[in-house]
Design an enzyme around this catalytic site. Structure first.
Site: not given
Length: 374
Positions: A188, A190-193
């Protein structure tokens, strides 16, 4: 000053040429479903995490649904997990008519209280679904010990945990998602990746489970139009794989920048008596996907932040056992007091690699200004 909770535009502008080239290459080749780009990204994720197999799917939620089905989290069987998480961590069990069994959380980490798991195990229990969130992994030593003693499957919800690693009592750090039977990641935005849309990944060290996951994501087909199972239509887009491949090259740099932002928050807010900062427990490498605080007068504070241009989020305002969709399970208010208490106090402040020091300082000053005179 206006500080967004998250924005993808800064990263895009920094690496515009790479992103544009990656996307254009997919469009020019016309291979949009699975294909080489997805295979290359799967290989890169496997190498980064140390997993033997990585299988790209359409979302982190789908990854949980497929993995739960394959592991037998269904047909009335019970799976132990936390009520303080995103819906998908439990709905993936319910989708298959399984039963999520909740235990309360640790007050300092907000993760599942591993010391309360064993008391919930019975003859109908088939698995444990730990959730690695709020910047750290669950105690995987204890969880794997319990699972082995009771012959249970373990599905690691590592949707928020890309880059996190657990050492525990072992000699080497093991990446989130690679310790249990299956692990899942969400891409998604906003995730870190994070991608430029939805995307997910299933990882495992079992050849048998990997083969099943690859089949389940394409309707249960062993080869085209030959169906061994009733599966799903859940495939990682080649466009997302191309974007994520660019981002994966810089993932360690992004994680380090998140750490720097978190240190600024901790240094500035640690002396504010109205705020508590969660602790990281266990021998592990944490990753600041979010920066949470426990705040007095939380709801008043969020209104003050909004009035002063500061973005925020609340993970999570109501535990799952108190949600209408889960009412049929028979839980009631007071059953998980720590999760209920934390849900009224937790607050996530803006954190992403491209946020500036000046913006973080403004957020901190705004928080502290709210409490002046309180």
């Amino acid at each position: 000053m206006k500080v967004d909770f998250y924005t993808s535009q800064r990263e895009y502008k920094e690496k515009k040429a790479e992103f544009d080239s990656a996307i254009q290459s997919v469009i020019e080749k016309g291979s949009f479903i699975l294909g080489n780009k997805v295979a290359e990204f799967e290989k890169a994720v496997a190498e980064y995490t140390g997993a033997k197999y990585a299988i790209g799917v359409a979302s982190g939620t789908d990854a949980l649904v497929l993995a739960s089905d394959i592991l037998g989290f269904k047909d009335g069987k019970e799976v132990i997990t936390s009520p303080f998480t995103f819906l998908a961590s439990a709905s993936c069990i319910i989708r298959h008519r399984g039963k999520p069994v909740f235990v309360d959380i640790d007050e300092e980490t907000f993760g599942i209280d591993v010391n309360k798991i064993e008391e919930k195990i019975n003859n109908n229990t088939v698995g444990i679904l730990p959730i690695h969130l709020f910047n750290q992994m669950s105690d995987m030593d204890k969880i794997m010990e319990i699972s082995q003693n009771h012959n249970l499957k373990v599905l690691e919800d590592a949707a928020e945990a890309f880059g996190m690693r657990w050492k525990g009592r072992g000699e080497t750090l093991r990446h989130s998602g690679t310790i249990g039977d299956f692990g899942v990641y969400s891409f998604f935005p906003t995730k870190t990746l994070g991608g430029y849309g939805d995307g997910g990944m299933i990882v495992t060290n079992s050849e048998e489970l990997a083969t099943l996951a690859k089949s389940y994501r394409v309707h249960g087909a062993a080869k085209k139009y030959h169906y061994d199972y009733i599966g799903y239509n859940s495939r990682l887009d080649a466009l997302q794989a191309a974007v994520l491949s660019v981002k994966l090259k810089y993932i360690d740099e992004a994680i380090n920048k998140r750490e720097e932002v978190a240190k600024l928050y901790i240094e500035s807010l640690s002396e504010c008596s109205y705020i508590k900062i969660p602790k990281v427990k266990g021998d592990q490498k944490h990753v600041y996907y979010v920066f949470n605080i426990i705040a007095e007068k939380r709801d008043e504070l969020v209104q003050y932040l909004a009035n002063n241009g500061v973005g925020y989020s609340i993970y999570y305002p109501k535990p799952l056992h108190m949600q209408k969709a889960f009412s049929y399970l028979g839980y009631k208010e007071g059953d998980f007091p720590i999760a209920e208490k934390v849900s009224k106090e937790i607050l996530a402040l803006p954190i992403y690699p491209e946020i500036t020091k000046e913006e973080v300082e403004y957020v901190c000053e705004t928080v502290k200004n709210f409490y002046k005179g309180k």
